[in-house]
Design an enzyme around this catalytic site. Sequence first.
Site, PDB file in Angstrom:
ATOM      1  N   CYS A 112     -16.773 -20.466  16.514  1.00 58.23           N
ATOM      2  CA  CYS A 112     -15.579 -19.898  16.199  1.00 58.23           C
ATOM      3  C   CYS A 112     -15.794 -18.212  15.381  1.00 58.23           C
ATOM      4  CB  CYS A 112     -14.584 -20.577  15.507  1.00 58.23           C
ATOM      5  SG  CYS A 112     -14.291 -22.136  16.221  1.00 58.23           S
ATOM      6  N   HIS A 256      -9.187 -16.307  12.080  1.00 59.12           N
ATOM      7  CA  HIS A 256      -9.508 -17.485  12.965  1.00 59.12           C
ATOM      8  C   HIS A 256      -8.403 -18.258  13.343  1.00 59.12           C
ATOM      9  CE1 HIS A 256     -11.178 -20.328  15.806  1.00 59.12           C
ATOM     10  NE2 HIS A 256     -11.450 -21.275  14.720  1.00 59.12           N
ATOM     11  N   ASN A 286      -6.653 -23.009  19.787  1.00 64.54           N
ATOM     12  CA  ASN A 286      -7.872 -22.342  19.244  1.00 64.54           C
ATOM     13  C   ASN A 286      -8.972 -22.207  20.442  1.00 64.54           C
ATOM     14  OD1 ASN A 286     -10.489 -22.332  18.086  1.00 64.54           O
ATOM     15  ND2 ASN A 286     -10.192 -24.089  16.774  1.00 64.54           N
TER      16      ASN A 286
HETATM   17  O1  UT7 Z   1     -12.115 -23.980  15.217  1.00 63.99           O
HETATM   18  C1  UT7 Z   1     -13.312 -24.551  14.255  1.00 63.99           C
HETATM   19  C2  UT7 Z   1     -12.661 -25.049  12.973  1.00 63.99           C
HETATM   20  N1  UT7 Z   1     -11.691 -26.242  13.167  1.00 63.99           N
HETATM   21  C3  UT7 Z   1     -10.842 -26.139  12.241  1.00 63.99           C
HETATM   22  O2  UT7 Z   1     -10.556 -25.499  11.341  1.00 63.99           O
HETATM   23  C4  UT7 Z   1      -9.901 -27.587  12.349  1.00 63.99           C
HETATM   24  C5  UT7 Z   1      -9.620 -28.069  10.938  1.00 63.99           C
HETATM   25  N2  UT7 Z   1      -9.027 -29.170  11.020  1.00 63.99           N
HETATM   26  C6  UT7 Z   1      -7.696 -29.268  11.300  1.00 63.99           C
HETATM   27  O3  UT7 Z   1      -7.171 -28.236  11.581  1.00 63.99           O
HETATM   28  C7  UT7 Z   1      -6.816 -30.572  10.930  1.00 63.99           C
HETATM   29  O4  UT7 Z   1      -7.636 -31.430  10.509  1.00 63.99           O
HETATM   30  C8  UT7 Z   1      -6.553 -31.394  12.423  1.00 63.99           C
HETATM   31  C9  UT7 Z   1      -5.453 -30.485  13.133  1.00 63.99           C
HETATM   32  C10 UT7 Z   1      -7.610 -31.404  13.338  1.00 63.99           C
HETATM   33  C11 UT7 Z   1      -6.006 -32.578  11.871  1.00 63.99           C
HETATM   34  O5  UT7 Z   1      -4.906 -32.618  11.300  1.00 63.99           O
HETATM   35  P1  UT7 Z   1      -4.603 -33.529   9.835  1.00 63.99           P
HETATM   36  O6  UT7 Z   1      -3.772 -33.181   9.311  1.00 63.99           O
HETATM   37  O7  UT7 Z   1      -6.139 -33.177   9.288  1.00 63.99           O
HETATM   38  O8  UT7 Z   1      -4.704 -34.912  10.525  1.00 63.99           O
HETATM   39  P2  UT7 Z   1      -5.572 -36.112  10.460  1.00 63.99           P
HETATM   40  O9  UT7 Z   1      -6.840 -35.838  11.110  1.00 63.99           O
HETATM   41  O10 UT7 Z   1      -5.464 -36.497   8.716  1.00 63.99           O
HETATM   42  O11 UT7 Z   1      -4.836 -37.242  10.981  1.00 63.99           O
HETATM   43  C12 UT7 Z   1      -3.606 -37.640  10.525  1.00 63.99           C
HETATM   44  C13 UT7 Z   1      -2.967 -38.820  11.396  1.00 63.99           C
HETATM   45  C14 UT7 Z   1      -3.983 -39.920  11.817  1.00 63.99           C
HETATM   46  O12 UT7 Z   1      -3.262 -41.052  12.068  1.00 63.99           O
HETATM   47  P3  UT7 Z   1      -3.328 -42.332  10.751  1.00 63.99           P
HETATM   48  O13 UT7 Z   1      -4.690 -42.311  10.576  1.00 63.99           O
HETATM   49  O14 UT7 Z   1      -2.841 -41.416   9.522  1.00 63.99           O
HETATM   50  O15 UT7 Z   1      -2.412 -43.280  11.165  1.00 63.99           O
HETATM   51  C15 UT7 Z   1      -4.418 -39.409  12.979  1.00 63.99           C
HETATM   52  O16 UT7 Z   1      -5.028 -40.419  13.921  1.00 63.99           O
HETATM   53  O17 UT7 Z   1      -2.581 -38.153  12.679  1.00 63.99           O
HETATM   54  C16 UT7 Z   1      -3.088 -38.871  13.776  1.00 63.99           C
HETATM   55  N3  UT7 Z   1      -3.424 -37.897  14.810  1.00 63.99           N
HETATM   56  C17 UT7 Z   1      -2.377 -37.845  15.804  1.00 63.99           C
HETATM   57  N4  UT7 Z   1      -1.194 -37.910  15.893  1.00 63.99           N
HETATM   58  C18 UT7 Z   1      -0.560 -37.443  17.122  1.00 63.99           C
HETATM   59  C19 UT7 Z   1      -4.585 -37.327  14.921  1.00 63.99           C
HETATM   60  N5  UT7 Z   1      -4.374 -36.532  16.157  1.00 63.99           N
HETATM   61  C20 UT7 Z   1      -3.238 -36.539  16.762  1.00 63.99           C
HETATM   62  C21 UT7 Z   1      -2.307 -36.012  17.652  1.00 63.99           C
HETATM   63  N6  UT7 Z   1      -1.359 -36.718  17.851  1.00 63.99           N
HETATM   64  N7  UT7 Z   1      -3.117 -35.343  18.580  1.00 63.99           N
END
Ligand code: UT7
Length: 330
Positions: A112, A256, A286
């Site tokens: 990225c 980004h 993204n």
């Molecule tokens: O471009 C390269 C660099 N990339 C980045 O900078 C991305 C950095 N990371 C992020 O933006 C975030 O971590 C994400 C958007 C990827 C995820 O958001 P989060 O707030 O960190 O969510 P999480 O991974 O902690 O997941 C929270 C919950 C989980 O469920 P439980 O374990 O709490 O029951 C996930 O399984 O959300 C669940 N989950 C979803 N639910 C609905 C994960 N993906 C989804 C989804 N829809 N698509």
Amino acid sequence: MGIRIAGTGSYVPEKILTNFDLEKMVETSDEWIRTRTGMKERHIAAPDQACSDLASQAALNALDMAGLTADELDFLIVATITNDKVFPSTACIVQRKIGASNAGCLDIEAACSGLLYGMELASGLIRGHKKGKYRNILVIGSEKLSNLVDWEDRNTCVLFGDGASALILQATDDDDDLIVASEVKADGNYGDILQIPAGGSACPTTHETLDKKMHYMQMAGQDVFKQAVPAMVGSCKNVLAQAGVSPDEVAWLVPHQANFRIMKAVASRVGIPEERVYINIEKYGNTSAATVGLCLDEMVRGNQVKPGDYLLLTAFGGGLTWASVLLKWC
Ligand code: UT7
């Protein structure tokens, strides 16, 4: 000799995939995607569109704005993680497609951060040859990420889109330098938190790697989030300090577009109010190396930048890599 941006361009494929479409594909919701990331829709390339096709369209748009023909380009850099082929380089394929017959061609893989890495290399080439060997350098960020995501994995498939952006760095005869300060950094120790494990020489393609879906993108989202914010904040502060420019003087932070929560956290820690953060993640998701250029092109064509404005570009991605560039628009 100074440097200016002679033209910007972008291209996104026609097909739009909305959060509601994704609800029908994996267990997710429009509400989750919007509130966690800020995304509403993203563009998806047609099966017969390769990374180089997106890149070529963006390049032609930038050339048109610059009033240049492709054979006037001295160098062509494509930043991508979704090359058309292992080799030849996507830059060589773009060269053929747009007719940039006099350009040296090079791909760079900085995920990225690729467009900003490309700007650093291009400006170095221009400044390093004072006799004007390199006057017009095309830097493209282009990605067809829809091929790299597992459409059954809700952790990643909702986040990414396809698109390309381009800019032409041009040597000027005066001393006005658009690029006031820059920094590119990396930390390979964290390479495993955002990667595609198989398909390269370390883990070549086998039936087993295919069965285990090891050719798709894998991301430890929260770990990446935790690395991204301090890295971008530190790098933004460093380039501002290099230039002796205060956050108050920055007209736009152009980050980004991975997650609006990351962008807002970076802005508040650098000291730039939210209304001066350029965000278009809701339309494109993204697009990795393409995001910052997609913002820049939209801003230029929408007359949202004026001469003298400071624009602070910052990006972060797999590698890990990160980079910031402070522009004084001219
Ligand atoms: O471009 C390269 C660099 N990339 C980045 O900078 C991305 C950095 N990371 C992020 O933006 C975030 O971590 C994400 C958007 C990827 C995820 O958001 P989060 O707030 O960190 O969510 P999480 O991974 O902690 O997941 C929270 C919950 C989980 O469920 P439980 O374990 O709490 O029951 C996930 O399984 O959300 C669940 N989950 C979803 N639910 C609905 C994960 N993906 C989804 C989804 N829809 N698509």
